[in-house]
Scaffold this active site. Sequence first.
Site, mmCIF file in Angstrom:
data_model
loop_
_atom_site.group_PDB
_atom_site.id
_atom_site.type_symbol
_atom_site.label_atom_id
_atom_site.label_comp_id
_atom_site.label_asym_id
_atom_site.label_seq_id
_atom_site.Cartn_x
_atom_site.Cartn_y
_atom_site.Cartn_z
ATOM 1 N N LYS A 125 11.072 -5.581 13.442
ATOM 2 C CA LYS A 125 9.806 -5.002 13.606
ATOM 3 C C LYS A 125 9.112 -5.938 14.535
ATOM 4 C CE LYS A 125 7.379 -3.555 9.940
ATOM 5 N NZ LYS A 125 6.751 -3.571 8.606
ATOM 6 N N ARG A 151 10.791 6.165 4.730
ATOM 7 C CA ARG A 151 10.701 4.546 4.721
ATOM 8 C C ARG A 151 10.220 4.444 3.300
ATOM 9 N NH1 ARG A 151 5.224 2.424 6.083
ATOM 10 N NH2 ARG A 151 5.405 0.180 6.318
ATOM 11 N N THR A 181 2.864 3.094 13.515
ATOM 12 C CA THR A 181 1.242 2.535 13.280
ATOM 13 C C THR A 181 0.224 3.459 13.837
ATOM 14 O OG1 THR A 181 2.375 0.331 13.268
ATOM 15 C CG2 THR A 181 -0.097 0.557 13.088
ATOM 16 N N ARG A 208 -2.727 -13.807 4.338
ATOM 17 C CA ARG A 208 -3.736 -13.004 3.906
ATOM 18 C C ARG A 208 -4.868 -13.966 3.244
ATOM 19 N NH1 ARG A 208 -2.665 -7.632 3.021
ATOM 20 N NH2 ARG A 208 -0.510 -6.975 3.133
#
Length: 474
Positions: free
Chosen positions: A213, A26, A271, A67
């Site tokens: 995803k 990845r 994850t 964020r």
Amino acid sequence: MATLGPATDDPKVLDGIIQAGVDVVRINFSHGEPAEHQRRVEAVRNRARAHGRQVGVLADLQGPKIRIDRFKDGSVILAEGDQFVLDANWPATEGNRERVGLTYKELPNDVNRGDTLLLDDGRIVLWVEKVEAGEIVCKVMVSGKLSNNKGINRQGGGLSAAALTDKDMADIKTAAALEADYLAVSFPRCADDIHLARKLLREAGGQGDIVAKIERAEAVQAIEEILAATDAVMVARGDLGVEIGDAELPAVQKNIIRLARSMNRVVITATQMMESMIENPIPTRAEVFDVANAVLDGTDAVMLSAETAAGKYPVKAVAAMDRICREAEKQPIAMVSDHRLNTRFGRTDEAIAMAAMYTANHLGVRAIASLTESGSTPLWMSRISSGIPIYALTPHVATRRKVTLYRGVYPVSFKVETTDHAVVNKEAVDELVRRGAVRDGDLVIITKGDLMGVHGGTNAMKIVRVGDMFTGSD
């Protein structure tokens, strides 16, 4: 799957993870520059070739990670009961104990009084008291240290940021230039996000498959629609767990894996699978169970992130994951499947794939040799749990790279140079013998098309015994 990063830049480490069993790497577009990604992709392909291996490449878009901005002193300590303001108009580097800026200026339009915001993957929890003039005034419900650039999630989802940012659109062009085998789309909400990513990738000259995803609550609600649009899904448990709650995550993961396999889609579980191995040379027992359970549930791939990109033991992490996967696949539950048993097939090549797997599971077949152009027949075969290795024999390097993500499928470079089917059958079996996959007396299933070289043309299945004479033209 393993994420490339500074920890894998050492050639010895790169060789180590390839030898330890990595199938797909990845590239994380959240970090690094295009030249850095290109160098890493070239390195892994060169080293894989040197080891006689094929390793696929997945390019992972950053997506609209929402964020906070930065603090004057790098971080602050928030105490339970404190008031804290997320301020869309605050200077980017001037955060303090009272307020901090936002990278996503539209956030105040997406939240209301009573909402719960989770920062830094849920380590800090804020309750929204009011929203006015670009300010989200919150009460701290769970205290702790908050540092620069941490992510923000809204419990239950509902943030409106588009799945593809300007940066993502530029990175799609980089993915096309890298000839990435897969493009992962972060934070998609619906099928349209997947269609747009595919369109942009094709326009940039990329031919890779799309991975959706699943990390938003909305994506879980639209999972069947997204699965219909995509080639593969990733259960991205970080942000998803924050949005839907960690207690719901196991059931959602199992359901996504089940649905993906039922719809002939590839599925990745990701994850924190071996998070402790960032610092430690062995996994925890809980991590061993996590990886094994994903395998037993039917996932195609399990993914390492920081464990290999920045951890102290990247080779040991890959080796541990490989070892756990192999042991899990030996269990009887991993070899039983009723996939599509009561379904009417829409294509001849799919029917051949299903017939081959049914026969293999009931005849003691040692291996399957699938002569393929696009990789579709091995994909369908790999939806059936069997424990029988499937060898995708193809002359196309793009197909060989793509099938690296399919569970139980091994890519083999194989060029057909004759129209004599008996000769082709013998050459296919000889290739498996050369690889040590089969030996005299073993049964092998071969699937191929009458018109070899035609995409979607698989229409024949033949059962042969290794060592027998090949005669005739079929």
